[in-house]
Design a protein around this motif. Sequence first.
Motif, mmCIF file in Angstrom:
data_model
loop_
_atom_site.group_PDB
_atom_site.id
_atom_site.type_symbol
_atom_site.label_atom_id
_atom_site.label_comp_id
_atom_site.label_asym_id
_atom_site.label_seq_id
_atom_site.Cartn_x
_atom_site.Cartn_y
_atom_site.Cartn_z
ATOM 1 N N GLY A 39 43.677 27.680 47.819
ATOM 2 C CA GLY A 39 43.708 29.476 46.963
ATOM 3 C C GLY A 39 42.344 30.133 48.285
ATOM 4 O O GLY A 39 42.046 29.770 49.021
ATOM 5 N N ILE A 40 41.063 30.306 47.413
ATOM 6 C CA ILE A 40 40.085 31.175 47.841
ATOM 7 C C ILE A 40 39.786 30.053 47.945
ATOM 8 O O ILE A 40 38.422 29.886 46.767
ATOM 9 N N VAL A 41 38.384 30.039 49.009
ATOM 10 C CA VAL A 41 37.214 29.435 48.488
ATOM 11 C C VAL A 41 35.699 30.599 49.419
ATOM 12 O O VAL A 41 36.061 30.848 50.157
ATOM 13 N N VAL A 42 35.046 30.015 48.188
ATOM 14 C CA VAL A 42 33.705 30.770 48.923
ATOM 15 C C VAL A 42 32.535 30.406 48.340
ATOM 16 O O VAL A 42 32.404 29.372 48.139
ATOM 17 N N GLY A 43 31.735 30.088 49.822
ATOM 18 C CA GLY A 43 30.511 29.460 49.195
ATOM 19 C C GLY A 43 29.302 30.640 48.914
ATOM 20 O O GLY A 43 28.903 31.586 49.082
ATOM 21 N N VAL A 44 28.145 29.758 47.927
ATOM 22 C CA VAL A 44 27.038 30.735 47.765
ATOM 23 C C VAL A 44 25.952 29.762 47.838
ATOM 24 O O VAL A 44 25.859 28.349 47.650
ATOM 25 N N ASP A 45 24.661 30.161 47.660
ATOM 26 C CA ASP A 45 23.812 29.191 48.097
ATOM 27 C C ASP A 45 22.520 29.878 46.517
ATOM 28 O O ASP A 45 21.598 29.735 47.398
ATOM 29 N N GLY A 46 22.395 31.036 46.368
ATOM 30 C CA GLY A 46 22.073 31.606 44.669
ATOM 31 C C GLY A 46 21.683 33.025 45.930
ATOM 32 O O GLY A 46 20.678 33.786 44.620
ATOM 33 N N SER A 47 22.159 33.626 47.019
ATOM 34 C CA SER A 47 21.224 34.293 47.281
ATOM 35 C C SER A 47 22.161 35.328 46.971
ATOM 36 O O SER A 47 22.907 35.673 46.918
ATOM 37 N N ASP A 48 21.259 37.327 47.443
ATOM 38 C CA ASP A 48 22.162 37.639 46.683
ATOM 39 C C ASP A 48 23.486 37.993 47.686
ATOM 40 O O ASP A 48 24.469 38.752 47.163
ATOM 41 N N HIS A 49 23.526 37.983 49.058
ATOM 42 C CA HIS A 49 24.708 37.675 50.233
ATOM 43 C C HIS A 49 25.707 37.011 49.409
ATOM 44 O O HIS A 49 26.771 37.028 49.846
ATOM 45 N N GLY A 50 25.147 35.812 48.814
ATOM 46 C CA GLY A 50 26.254 34.717 48.411
ATOM 47 C C GLY A 50 26.822 35.517 47.165
ATOM 48 O O GLY A 50 28.022 35.236 46.499
ATOM 49 N N GLN A 51 26.255 35.800 46.361
ATOM 50 C CA GLN A 51 26.264 36.520 45.006
ATOM 51 C C GLN A 51 27.652 37.751 45.598
ATOM 52 O O GLN A 51 28.429 38.343 45.231
ATOM 53 N N CYS A 52 27.321 38.707 46.449
ATOM 54 C CA CYS A 52 28.262 39.882 46.821
ATOM 55 C C CYS A 52 29.686 38.876 47.799
ATOM 56 O O CYS A 52 30.236 39.932 47.144
ATOM 57 N N ALA A 53 29.802 37.962 47.626
ATOM 58 C CA ALA A 53 30.773 37.240 48.455
ATOM 59 C C ALA A 53 31.195 36.674 47.095
ATOM 60 O O ALA A 53 33.364 36.901 47.802
ATOM 61 N N LEU A 54 30.461 35.860 46.614
ATOM 62 C CA LEU A 54 31.146 35.734 44.801
ATOM 63 C C LEU A 54 31.875 36.750 44.583
ATOM 64 O O LEU A 54 32.780 36.888 43.991
ATOM 65 N N VAL A 55 31.832 37.568 44.524
ATOM 66 C CA VAL A 55 32.297 38.719 43.544
ATOM 67 C C VAL A 55 33.369 39.100 44.391
ATOM 68 O O VAL A 55 34.906 39.507 43.678
ATOM 69 N N TRP A 56 33.508 39.294 45.450
ATOM 70 C CA TRP A 56 34.490 40.031 46.289
ATOM 71 C C TRP A 56 35.792 38.725 46.114
ATOM 72 O O TRP A 56 36.732 39.284 46.333
ATOM 73 N N ALA A 57 35.094 37.385 46.381
ATOM 74 C CA ALA A 57 36.172 36.325 46.336
ATOM 75 C C ALA A 57 36.911 36.376 44.684
ATOM 76 O O ALA A 57 38.479 35.492 44.933
ATOM 77 N N ALA A 58 36.235 36.038 43.459
ATOM 78 C CA ALA A 58 37.179 36.602 42.501
ATOM 79 C C ALA A 58 37.864 37.466 42.562
ATOM 80 O O ALA A 58 38.940 36.990 41.574
ATOM 81 N N ARG A 59 37.370 38.927 43.328
ATOM 82 C CA ARG A 59 38.531 40.113 42.686
ATOM 83 C C ARG A 59 40.146 39.253 43.514
ATOM 84 O O ARG A 59 40.414 40.197 42.935
ATOM 85 N N GLU A 60 39.840 39.301 44.782
ATOM 86 C CA GLU A 60 40.740 38.985 45.859
ATOM 87 C C GLU A 60 41.673 38.190 45.072
ATOM 88 O O GLU A 60 42.625 37.919 44.824
ATOM 89 N N ALA A 61 41.646 36.571 44.687
ATOM 90 C CA ALA A 61 41.728 35.399 43.721
ATOM 91 C C ALA A 61 42.486 36.378 43.218
ATOM 92 O O ALA A 61 43.306 35.692 42.877
ATOM 93 N N GLN A 62 41.895 36.862 42.043
ATOM 94 C CA GLN A 62 42.235 37.804 41.090
ATOM 95 C C GLN A 62 44.062 38.442 41.699
ATOM 96 O O GLN A 62 45.023 38.614 40.786
ATOM 97 N N ARG A 63 43.434 38.525 42.754
ATOM 98 C CA ARG A 63 44.087 40.311 43.373
ATOM 99 C C ARG A 63 45.310 39.159 43.837
ATOM 100 O O ARG A 63 47.346 39.090 43.490
ATOM 101 N N ARG A 64 45.835 38.025 44.396
ATOM 102 C CA ARG A 64 46.407 36.936 44.642
ATOM 103 C C ARG A 64 47.087 35.868 44.045
ATOM 104 O O ARG A 64 47.915 35.830 44.267
ATOM 105 N N ARG A 65 46.580 35.883 42.614
ATOM 106 C CA ARG A 65 46.682 34.856 41.308
ATOM 107 C C ARG A 65 46.937 33.905 42.087
ATOM 108 O O ARG A 65 47.404 32.851 41.621
ATOM 109 N N ARG A 66 45.580 33.272 42.577
ATOM 110 C CA ARG A 66 45.359 32.425 43.234
ATOM 111 C C ARG A 66 44.198 31.804 42.638
ATOM 112 O O ARG A 66 42.989 32.507 42.372
#
Length: 343
Positions: A21-48
């Motif tokens: 499915g979708i893999v997202v890298g995080v490190d606690g930074s604001d950059h990682g939080q933005c990536a996390l939100v985008w990835a979660a939305r994408e996972a929901q869209r793809r149902r993955r």
Amino acid sequence: MGAQELHPDPQDGGAPAAPEGIVVGVDGSDHGQCALVWAAREAQRRRRPLHIVTAYSVPIFAASGLDGGYATVDDSVIREGAEAIVKQALEKVATYDIDATASVENGDASGVLLEMSETAELLVFGTRGRGGFVGRLLGSVSSALPAHAKCPTVTVPLICSDRLGETTEDRHIKAEQAKAGHQRVENLVVVGVDGSEQARVAVLEAAAQAERLGATLRVVCAVPQYSGSLAWVPAPMDRKALFDDIQVTLDAGMAWLRSHFPNLPTESELRDGSPVDVLVDASRHVELVVVGTRGRGGFTGMLLGSTSDGVLHHAKGPVMVVPDREDPRLADRARFGPVLGTA
């Protein structure tokens, strides 16, 4: 809402299965939080499923004094902090209707994510991080992974935090957002092409993404000015002839694309200018910009390698980089008209 799970330390038992499915890298930074939100939305869209990962490396120091050798630090405190980061990430995506898991990996972040790309459908990460628990900055990751990952990657820059409903205290980003003002995001996916087969692979992935978003796909070919050894070529008639030839090939490519995505709204655009500038400008107000990892000559030598690198460094919105791979749909491209490099 889906299930959530934090994978245990592999040292305490068997290693967990490779994530899909979708893999997202995080490190606690604001950059990682933005990536996390985008990835979660994408996972929901793809149902993955969504898998959240952070990685850390234990520092090794050269010993001082009379004793030779090297010394390492106890990684228990570092690991506890990394586990706190992924637990917070799991809490952040708890409202999404997805199955989410998370793991803490010991090793180089680029190496960890690269290995995960073997089984993942998509890798997502921010443009750069703060260091912290990711052994290498997300900046290094976002530069290294797109060129080597086995699956498509999406880089999410912090500048688009406002469109994701996120905030940041980064004063440079806040100043840039204030200067740009509110940017209405059009329901468009833009893909850059150069006539190469690798670009056609990127177009197919972009079309699939546009379908998921219910968006229109815009295929863009930007032709830079002559430079270097071609600077002597007389214009403007020669350049007009060049554009005419490119347009014929671009139209044939669009006919081929529509045969595989008959219900997808599509449009094409032939631009005079730098491919990087054109795609970076588009990234300000579209859902996603898609490029290939590299080109093979293409129209007037527009190499997607240099283009994708330039777009990744300057984009104002999410950028997907699609690796070169086999696709059976490429086989019938020649039936629809001229193909670059053929008679």
